[in-house]
Design a protein around this motif. Sequence first.
Motif, PDB file in Angstrom:
ATOM      1  N   GLY A  15      -8.882  -4.800  -2.786  1.00  6.47           N
ATOM      2  CA  GLY A  15      -8.407  -4.439  -1.427  1.00  6.47           C
ATOM      3  C   GLY A  15      -9.023  -5.504  -0.212  1.00  6.47           C
ATOM      4  O   GLY A  15      -8.647  -5.753   0.832  1.00  6.47           O
ATOM      5  N   ILE A  18      -8.737  -9.704  -2.460  1.00  6.54           N
ATOM      6  CA  ILE A  18      -7.395 -10.373  -2.133  1.00  6.54           C
ATOM      7  C   ILE A  18      -7.320 -11.074  -0.745  1.00  6.54           C
ATOM      8  O   ILE A  18      -7.251 -12.338  -0.764  1.00  6.54           O
ATOM      9  N   CYS A 266       3.525   2.661  -5.357  1.00  8.56           N
ATOM     10  CA  CYS A 266       2.172   2.300  -5.783  1.00  8.56           C
ATOM     11  C   CYS A 266       1.219   2.517  -4.863  1.00  8.56           C
ATOM     12  O   CYS A 266       1.403   2.701  -3.666  1.00  8.56           O
ATOM     13  N   GLY A 268      -2.019   1.697  -4.579  1.00  4.43           N
ATOM     14  CA  GLY A 268      -3.312   0.510  -4.421  1.00  4.43           C
ATOM     15  C   GLY A 268      -3.809   0.440  -5.606  1.00  4.43           C
ATOM     16  O   GLY A 268      -3.734   0.854  -6.919  1.00  4.43           O
ATOM     17  N   SER A 269      -5.313  -0.107  -5.312  1.00  5.14           N
ATOM     18  CA  SER A 269      -6.086  -0.163  -6.478  1.00  5.14           C
ATOM     19  C   SER A 269      -7.183   0.747  -6.744  1.00  5.14           C
ATOM     20  O   SER A 269      -7.838   0.492  -7.787  1.00  5.14           O
ATOM     21  N   LYS A 297      -1.644   4.283 -12.432  1.00  4.22           N
ATOM     22  CA  LYS A 297      -3.038   3.719 -13.021  1.00  4.22           C
ATOM     23  C   LYS A 297      -3.691   4.784 -13.955  1.00  4.22           C
ATOM     24  O   LYS A 297      -4.209   5.632 -13.401  1.00  4.22           O
ATOM     25  N   TRP A 326      -1.859  -2.939 -13.585  1.00  2.00           N
ATOM     26  CA  TRP A 326      -1.743  -3.695 -12.219  1.00  2.00           C
ATOM     27  C   TRP A 326      -0.224  -4.285 -12.280  1.00  2.00           C
ATOM     28  O   TRP A 326       0.297  -5.020 -13.021  1.00  2.00           O
ATOM     29  N   ALA A 327       0.311  -4.134 -11.016  1.00  5.03           N
ATOM     30  CA  ALA A 327       1.747  -4.542 -10.826  1.00  5.03           C
ATOM     31  C   ALA A 327       2.043  -5.944 -10.246  1.00  5.03           C
ATOM     32  O   ALA A 327       0.916  -6.102  -9.302  1.00  5.03           O
ATOM     33  N   GLN A 329       2.805  -7.041  -7.197  1.00  2.00           N
ATOM     34  CA  GLN A 329       3.341  -6.064  -6.171  1.00  2.00           C
ATOM     35  C   GLN A 329       4.252  -7.078  -5.130  1.00  2.00           C
ATOM     36  O   GLN A 329       5.120  -6.631  -4.690  1.00  2.00           O
ATOM     37  N   HIS A 344       0.373   4.187  -0.593  1.00  2.00           N
ATOM     38  CA  HIS A 344      -0.718   5.034   0.119  1.00  2.00           C
ATOM     39  C   HIS A 344      -1.119   4.491   1.314  1.00  2.00           C
ATOM     40  O   HIS A 344      -2.428   5.143   1.732  1.00  2.00           O
ATOM     41  N   GLY A 346      -2.682   1.538   2.120  1.00  2.00           N
ATOM     42  CA  GLY A 346      -3.641   0.456   2.119  1.00  2.00           C
ATOM     43  C   GLY A 346      -3.207  -0.657   3.091  1.00  2.00           C
ATOM     44  O   GLY A 346      -2.071  -0.979   3.160  1.00  2.00           O
ATOM     45  N   TRP A 347      -4.057  -1.285   3.967  1.00  2.00           N
ATOM     46  CA  TRP A 347      -3.586  -2.048   5.086  1.00  2.00           C
ATOM     47  C   TRP A 347      -3.051  -3.244   4.507  1.00  2.00           C
ATOM     48  O   TRP A 347      -2.010  -3.784   4.798  1.00  2.00           O
ATOM     49  N   ASN A 348      -3.525  -3.664   3.228  1.00  2.00           N
ATOM     50  CA  ASN A 348      -2.754  -5.098   2.519  1.00  2.00           C
ATOM     51  C   ASN A 348      -1.287  -4.618   2.147  1.00  2.00           C
ATOM     52  O   ASN A 348      -0.451  -5.359   2.436  1.00  2.00           O
ATOM     53  N   SER A 349      -1.115  -3.311   1.640  1.00  2.00           N
ATOM     54  CA  SER A 349       0.249  -2.877   1.201  1.00  2.00           C
ATOM     55  C   SER A 349       1.046  -2.917   2.492  1.00  2.00           C
ATOM     56  O   SER A 349       2.034  -3.205   2.273  1.00  2.00           O
ATOM     57  N   GLU A 352       2.235  -6.252   3.389  1.00  2.00           N
ATOM     58  CA  GLU A 352       2.879  -6.989   2.455  1.00  2.00           C
ATOM     59  C   GLU A 352       4.436  -6.403   2.648  1.00  2.00           C
ATOM     60  O   GLU A 352       5.504  -6.943   2.658  1.00  2.00           O
TER      61      GLU A 352
HETATM   62  N1  UDP Z   1      -2.102  -4.684  -5.704  1.00  2.00           N
HETATM   63  C1  UDP Z   1      -1.308  -5.376  -6.675  1.00  2.00           C
HETATM   64  N2  UDP Z   1      -1.166  -4.470  -7.794  1.00  2.00           N
HETATM   65  C2  UDP Z   1      -1.473  -3.261  -8.144  1.00  2.00           C
HETATM   66  C3  UDP Z   1      -2.024  -2.612  -7.220  1.00  2.00           C
HETATM   67  C4  UDP Z   1      -2.476  -3.333  -5.900  1.00  2.00           C
HETATM   68  O1  UDP Z   1      -0.901  -6.311  -6.692  1.00  2.00           O
HETATM   69  O2  UDP Z   1      -0.816  -2.662  -9.030  1.00  2.00           O
HETATM   70  C5  UDP Z   1      -2.722  -5.449  -4.540  1.00  2.00           C
HETATM   71  C6  UDP Z   1      -1.768  -4.980  -3.295  1.00  2.00           C
HETATM   72  O3  UDP Z   1      -0.577  -5.870  -3.337  1.00  2.00           O
HETATM   73  C7  UDP Z   1      -2.626  -5.310  -2.272  1.00  2.00           C
HETATM   74  C8  UDP Z   1      -3.996  -4.835  -2.850  1.00  2.00           C
HETATM   75  O4  UDP Z   1      -3.809  -4.984  -4.114  1.00  2.00           O
HETATM   76  O5  UDP Z   1      -2.879  -6.732  -1.784  1.00  2.00           O
HETATM   77  C9  UDP Z   1      -4.266  -3.463  -2.681  1.00  2.00           C
HETATM   78  O6  UDP Z   1      -4.769  -3.443  -1.258  1.00  2.00           O
HETATM   79  P1  UDP Z   1      -4.563  -2.213  -0.082  1.00  2.00           P
HETATM   80  O7  UDP Z   1      -5.310  -2.425   1.114  1.00  2.00           O
HETATM   81  O8  UDP Z   1      -3.089  -1.972  -0.127  1.00  2.00           O
HETATM   82  O9  UDP Z   1      -5.099  -0.901  -1.085  1.00  2.00           O
HETATM   83  P2  UDP Z   1      -6.553  -0.479  -1.677  1.00  2.00           P
HETATM   84  O10 UDP Z   1      -6.511  -1.016  -3.313  1.00  2.00           O
HETATM   85  O11 UDP Z   1      -7.730  -1.202  -0.793  1.00  2.00           O
HETATM   86  O12 UDP Z   1      -6.649   1.021  -1.608  1.00  2.00           O
END
Ligand code: UDP
Length: 462
Positions: A15, A18, A266, A268-269, A297, A326-327, A329, A344, A346-349, A352
């Motif tokens: 997170g 990326i 999803c 997150g990671s 996961k 891993w999807a 996403q 969930h 997460g800021w990246n999600s 996106e």
């Molecule tokens: N991600 C992905 N596939 C997955 C899980 C996560 O590509 O199966 C990417 C998602 O697109 C995002 C990052 O991993 O860019 C996860 O960051 P986020 O801030 O949403 O959550 P964190 O994993 O830090 O809790």
Amino acid sequence: MDQLHIFLLPLTAYGHMIPALDMAKLFLSRGAKTTIITTPEFAKDIRQQGFDDIGIECVKFPEVGFRGGDDDAFSSQFAIYALQEPVEELLERFHPDCLVADMFFPWASDAAAKFNIPRLAFHGTSCFAVSVSENMRLYRPFEDVSTDFEPFVVPDLPGRITFSRTQVSANDRGEIKNDFDKVLEEGIESVKRSYGVIFNSFYELEPEYVDRYKKVLGRKAWHVGPLFLCNNKIDKANRGKLASIDEQECLKWLDSKNPNSVIYLCFGSIAELSDSQLHEIASALEISGQEFIWVVKKSSTADEKWLPEGFKERTKGKGLMIINGWAPQLLILNHAAVGAFVTHCGWNSMLEAVAAGVPMVTWPLFAEQFYNEKLMTDVLKVGISVGNQKWSVEVHDGVKREEIAMALERIMSNVESLEMRRRVKELGEIARKGVEPGGSSHSDLSCLLQELCDYHQSTSSK
Ligand code: UDP
């Protein structure tokens, strides 16, 4: 002046890594040289993803190779302190024009200051979440309510932002229990000593909060995101790491679905849901009768005890795809068939989803995710909360199938979701324009780069 040289020091968790890679690409596209400081494991990942033009300097974590995002996520935060010396050696050797360091490196501002290098902090979240967290700590409004679930307003912020006590992060409540909590506390302090903050966000997403942060509080901040939109060569299918499903298979499946008909789930990671919570989700999916891509996961795909008995047989041919691992996403979110995202927070999600114009069912778990949820649901009104009340870093449990099914129904069928869809698509459009020349994020980055050039000139002429 000569070309700017920017060092990036991301936390080695997906997170954080990326967006850092996206940021490195962005700096490169604007003529700066960039170097990422990371571990040998992540260096391999970066090279596999083809980021050939980014420089890499490897530092080794002692004892344990902390990766983050996998099984050992956040298990070795103490190793973060051991990185100070090797990073200082690199700063002394290369003397970059700037160090962009994740907020989880508490020593970064002081290390950069030793060599008169400006340190920019990267929170990896929104200005809104940072502002909520600061005021939670400053005013402790959760102490003014008599029960855990009574709502309270966060003082001194634009809008009427409410939470209940159990939704506030442990750190913001002052519960410092382990090494990780301590790193976070010291990290927050070190951001205050930094030159300024880079946000992976865009002005129009949170204008009142950006204005307050910069103009009222007088802080230096640059909103330069969404970072992944700045990189048009991005590999949507294998972002972060190789996807666990074949890209073409996934696209073929999505192509066979109607527009806005599929829900993508999803978490997150890092987050881990309990078997019983997964069971509740599976049951809710069955109740709703909607089509889904569900990312689970689980290290063992064979052991699916968490699925209700007969689930696979009953749902066969009914439009359900489970991805173990891993999807891809970004690829999924940007497909026309995807109509909603259970996330969930997460800021990246979040970013996106906004950029892809997909409304959300918000299901925050820990970190600053409850604050992100509020931005999406109450402020921007592009998401519906599943109703999780409890902030917890432990394995997650407790949201019932009826609540999940209800949120799914609302996001897919109600009039309110049509309005949400319109709003989020509009925001996605604004986000895309923002990273183009003349857009807010593009201009903010120009200001930052100019400031770094000026800083370089003022220090080299002394
Ligand atoms: N991600 C992905 N596939 C997955 C899980 C996560 O590509 O199966 C990417 C998602 O697109 C995002 C990052 O991993 O860019 C996860 O960051 P986020 O801030 O949403 O959550 P964190 O994993 O830090 O809790």
